[in-house]
Design a protein around this motif. Structure first.
Motif, PDB file in Angstrom:
ATOM      1  N   UNK A 127      40.930  59.023  60.667  1.00 29.48           N
ATOM      2  CA  UNK A 127      41.994  58.472  59.828  1.00 29.48           C
ATOM      3  C   UNK A 127      41.953  56.948  59.801  1.00 29.48           C
ATOM      4  N   UNK A 128      41.446  56.339  60.865  1.00 25.69           N
ATOM      5  CA  UNK A 128      41.372  54.880  60.889  1.00 25.69           C
ATOM      6  C   UNK A 128      40.521  54.332  59.756  1.00 25.69           C
ATOM      7  N   UNK A 129      39.381  54.947  59.517  1.00 26.45           N
ATOM      8  CA  UNK A 129      38.493  54.518  58.426  1.00 26.45           C
ATOM      9  C   UNK A 129      39.216  54.603  57.084  1.00 26.45           C
ATOM     10  N   UNK A 130      39.966  55.686  56.888  1.00 31.38           N
ATOM     11  CA  UNK A 130      40.664  55.899  55.629  1.00 31.38           C
ATOM     12  C   UNK A 130      41.786  54.881  55.459  1.00 31.38           C
ATOM     13  N   UNK A 183      50.661  63.072  60.588  1.00 30.61           N
ATOM     14  CA  UNK A 183      51.192  62.514  61.826  1.00 30.61           C
ATOM     15  C   UNK A 183      50.131  61.680  62.536  1.00 30.61           C
ATOM     16  N   UNK A 184      48.898  62.164  62.523  1.00 29.60           N
ATOM     17  CA  UNK A 184      47.800  61.403  63.124  1.00 29.60           C
ATOM     18  C   UNK A 184      47.646  60.046  62.444  1.00 29.60           C
ATOM     19  N   UNK A 185      47.754  60.031  61.125  1.00 27.96           N
ATOM     20  CA  UNK A 185      47.642  58.782  60.375  1.00 27.96           C
ATOM     21  C   UNK A 185      48.808  57.854  60.691  1.00 27.96           C
ATOM     22  N   UNK A 186      50.015  58.417  60.816  1.00 28.43           N
ATOM     23  CA  UNK A 186      51.188  57.601  61.139  1.00 28.43           C
ATOM     24  C   UNK A 186      51.034  56.962  62.514  1.00 28.43           C
ATOM     25  N   UNK A 187      50.540  57.731  63.459  1.00 26.00           N
ATOM     26  CA  UNK A 187      50.350  57.200  64.817  1.00 26.00           C
ATOM     27  C   UNK A 187      49.309  56.080  64.823  1.00 26.00           C
ATOM     28  N   UNK A 188      48.221  56.277  64.079  1.00 24.07           N
ATOM     29  CA  UNK A 188      47.170  55.250  64.033  1.00 24.07           C
ATOM     30  C   UNK A 188      47.695  53.977  63.380  1.00 24.07           C
ATOM     31  N   UNK A 189      48.418  54.123  62.281  1.00 25.66           N
ATOM     32  CA  UNK A 189      48.938  52.950  61.584  1.00 25.66           C
ATOM     33  C   UNK A 189      49.887  52.155  62.480  1.00 25.66           C
ATOM     34  N   UNK A 190      50.763  52.863  63.191  1.00 32.04           N
ATOM     35  CA  UNK A 190      51.710  52.181  64.074  1.00 32.04           C
ATOM     36  C   UNK A 190      50.992  51.458  65.201  1.00 32.04           C
ATOM     37  N   UNK A 191      49.975  52.084  65.760  1.00 30.16           N
ATOM     38  CA  UNK A 191      49.244  51.497  66.889  1.00 30.16           C
ATOM     39  C   UNK A 191      48.447  50.271  66.476  1.00 30.16           C
ATOM     40  N   UNK A 192      47.924  50.273  65.233  1.00 32.24           N
ATOM     41  CA  UNK A 192      47.015  49.211  64.813  1.00 32.24           C
ATOM     42  C   UNK A 192      47.634  48.240  63.806  1.00 32.24           C
TER      43      UNK A 192
END
Length: 312
Positions: free
Chosen positions: A125-128, A155-164
């Motif tokens: 999801x990070x790449x996207x 949810x995985x995308x939301x977690x990645x966005x918040x973290x980064x």
């Protein structure tokens, strides 16, 4: 008409979204007439995709926007990165290519709502997210989301966005309807089940439902012995859906409305920011959608229709 707010947009989004998979360059008068009826009921959002009608859907919308000068009052929702014959295309190169083509076809320099038409779980999801953030920063996209993404990947995308520290998905466009599918209508499509619906409600995450009226299942044209439409039989024919249809018929009679309006109200009345993609082909069908969207169903009615609650 009621509206919802989607993070990243400075315009509200009408709860009925006009589908355009039948728009093309040869039916301009039909496009103008239908969109005129849509505006008359208070709608402001048009749904399209890079691959609809070989690209002619987006082109027809672009021509209509030019002819009417209504670009700034409309919300454009289009999608890209749909798979082709050689497999999934959810990657930065395909997103860029499809987005630039859509911008050109729709004669605009930005898309209000950009959706990834499918997911590819093999792509991190990070790449996207990093690819989509680039286009938001450049002003080409106002908000982005997934079409046919599972709630787990959202949810995985939301977690990645918040973290980064990235902009995350602002909406999702799966199928949600009163009739529950036996299998996807098209390969790779995602329908919302009870677990996913709880996730959407808990997060108050905007849901833009395609096939919100189950492709006409509740029009009264279908019954267990009418089996001339192989796709409808394959996807929607099951005992539970016939019971849902009977309950929709009963509730419709009590409220003095039609079954298809009850089916639309089922989506619109969910306790979350929900919109329904519609595809009326006439003024009468448009008015039916308008009136269906005005029906307010209670939680108890929703549960009873969906076979999860007691009689109301």
């Amino acid at each position: 008409m009621e509206h919802i707010q989607i993070k990243g947009l400075n315009k509200p989004v009408s709860k009925l979204i006009m589908g355009s998979d039948f728009f093309n360059l040869s039916n301009g008068p039909v496009v103008s007439e239908i969109l005129g009826h849509y505006l008359a009921i208070g709608g402001n959002c048009i749904d399209s995709a890079h691959n609809y009608c070989g690209g002619e859907s987006e082109q027809a919308i672009g021509r209509w926007l030019d002819e009417t000068g209504k670009r700034e009052s409309m919300v454009l929702f289009t999608k890209g990165a749909h798979p082709k014959g050689d497999g999934p295309r959810v990657n930065s190169e395909a997103i860029r290519s499809d987005l630039f083509t859509s911008l050109e076809r729709m004669r605009t320099d930005y898309i209000d709502l950009y959706g990834l038409h499918r997911d590819d779980p093999n792509v991190p999801v990070g790449h996207i997210l990093e690819a989509l953030n680039e286009h938001v920063e450049a002003g080409r996209i106002r908000a982005f989301g997934g079409s046919n993404w599972t709630h787990e990947r959202l949810q995985e995308a939301a977690d990645y966005a918040a973290k980064h520290g990235l902009i995350g998905f602002s909406f999702s466009s799966p199928n949600l309807s009163l009739a529950k599918p036996n299998e996807p209508f098209w390969a790779g499509c995602v329908s919302v089940d009870s677990e996913a619906l709880r996730w959407y409600e808990a997060n108050q995450f905007p849901l833009l439902s395609w096939s919100s009226q189950a492709r006409g299942f509740f029009t009264g044209k279908f019954s267990p012995d009418v089996r001339d439409n192989a796709d409808m039989v394959r996807v929607f024919y099951n005992d539970e859906n016939w019971l849902r249809l009977e309950r929709a018929k009963q509730l419709a009679a009590e409220k003095g409305v039609s079954m298809i309006q009850i089916a639309l109200a089922y989506v619109i009345s969910q306790p979350l920011p929900a919109c329904a993609l519609i595809g009326p082909r006439s003024e009468a069908e448009m008015i039916s959608c308008r009136d269906g969207a005005q029906i307010k169903l209670t939680r108890e009615e929703l549960a009873w229709l969906d076979l999860t609650g007691a009689a109301v």
